[in-house]
Scaffold this motif. Structure first.
Motif, mmCIF file in Angstrom:
data_model
loop_
_atom_site.group_PDB
_atom_site.id
_atom_site.type_symbol
_atom_site.label_atom_id
_atom_site.label_comp_id
_atom_site.label_asym_id
_atom_site.label_seq_id
_atom_site.Cartn_x
_atom_site.Cartn_y
_atom_site.Cartn_z
ATOM 1 N N PHE A 76 0.842 -1.191 0.000
ATOM 2 C CA PHE A 76 0.000 0.000 0.000
ATOM 3 C C PHE A 76 0.875 1.239 0.000
ATOM 4 O O PHE A 76 1.880 1.295 0.718
ATOM 5 C CB PHE A 76 -0.893 -0.017 1.246
ATOM 6 N N SER A 77 0.496 2.238 -0.794
ATOM 7 C CA SER A 77 1.211 3.518 -0.819
ATOM 8 C C SER A 77 0.267 4.613 -0.383
ATOM 9 O O SER A 77 -0.891 4.658 -0.806
ATOM 10 C CB SER A 77 1.705 3.838 -2.235
ATOM 11 N N LEU A 78 0.750 5.492 0.448
ATOM 12 C CA LEU A 78 -0.017 6.636 0.910
ATOM 13 C C LEU A 78 0.571 7.872 0.231
ATOM 14 O O LEU A 78 1.671 8.302 0.565
ATOM 15 C CB LEU A 78 0.086 6.740 2.431
ATOM 16 N N LEU A 79 -0.151 8.379 -0.742
ATOM 17 C CA LEU A 79 0.345 9.491 -1.557
ATOM 18 C C LEU A 79 -0.557 10.705 -1.406
ATOM 19 O O LEU A 79 -1.760 10.572 -1.218
ATOM 20 C CB LEU A 79 0.386 9.077 -3.032
ATOM 21 N N GLY A 112 1.245 18.610 3.169
ATOM 22 C CA GLY A 112 0.194 19.128 4.039
ATOM 23 C C GLY A 112 -1.083 18.321 4.026
ATOM 24 O O GLY A 112 -2.064 18.692 4.670
ATOM 25 N N ALA A 113 -1.096 17.192 3.320
ATOM 26 C CA ALA A 113 -2.316 16.383 3.220
ATOM 27 C C ALA A 113 -2.572 15.545 4.474
ATOM 28 O O ALA A 113 -3.666 15.022 4.643
ATOM 29 C CB ALA A 113 -2.250 15.480 1.992
ATOM 30 N N GLY A 114 -1.573 15.375 5.328
ATOM 31 C CA GLY A 114 -1.748 14.601 6.543
ATOM 32 C C GLY A 114 -1.144 13.212 6.505
ATOM 33 O O GLY A 114 -1.375 12.403 7.403
ATOM 34 N N LYS A 115 -0.343 12.923 5.494
ATOM 35 C CA LYS A 115 0.253 11.588 5.358
ATOM 36 C C LYS A 115 1.128 11.235 6.557
ATOM 37 O O LYS A 115 0.967 10.173 7.158
ATOM 38 C CB LYS A 115 1.093 11.504 4.076
ATOM 39 N N THR A 116 2.031 12.109 6.917
ATOM 40 C CA THR A 116 2.934 11.852 8.033
ATOM 41 C C THR A 116 2.159 11.744 9.334
ATOM 42 O O THR A 116 2.438 10.869 10.165
ATOM 43 C CB THR A 116 4.004 12.960 8.129
#
Length: 110
Positions: free
Chosen positions: A39-42, A46-50
């Protein structure tokens, strides 16, 4: 007839929320990652991934919602989550000096 139960998802999150002061950085994300998948979180800066990864890896607590990783509730059983996962950030890598595979082996050894 034979019935099989599907394994629980590797990661499941519902309504995750996080704010710092008056600034909302996660606004109710839902996520389901099946066991055995990549799974990749892209998303843009500033989108909140971290923030999402920090919540899922028990480094910070969510302000709302719920999440399970490897069958463990991230709020109620953080030690269970930590025992089941490994996390490394991209900035701990020595990208220019070794291959991606070598970097993964290094992080696994650490």
């Amino acid at each position: 007839m034979t019935t099989t139960t599907s394994p629980s998802p590797a990661i499941a999150a519902e309504g995750l929320r996080k704010a710092y002061g008056g600034r909302t950085v996660l606004d109710g994300i839902d996520l389901a990652v099946p066991t055995g998948t990549v799974f990749s979180l892209l998303g843009p800066n500033g989108a909140g991934k971290t923030t999402a990864v920090k919540i899922l890896s028990t480094l910070i607590r969510a302000d709302g919602g719920q999440a399970q990783v490897a069958g463990h509730d991230v709020a109620a059983s953080p030690d269970g989550v930590r025992a089941a996962i490994g996390v490394t950030g991209q900035f701990s890598a020595v990208d220019g000096l070794i291959t991606g595979e070598e970097n993964m082996h290094l992080m696994a050894d650490l």
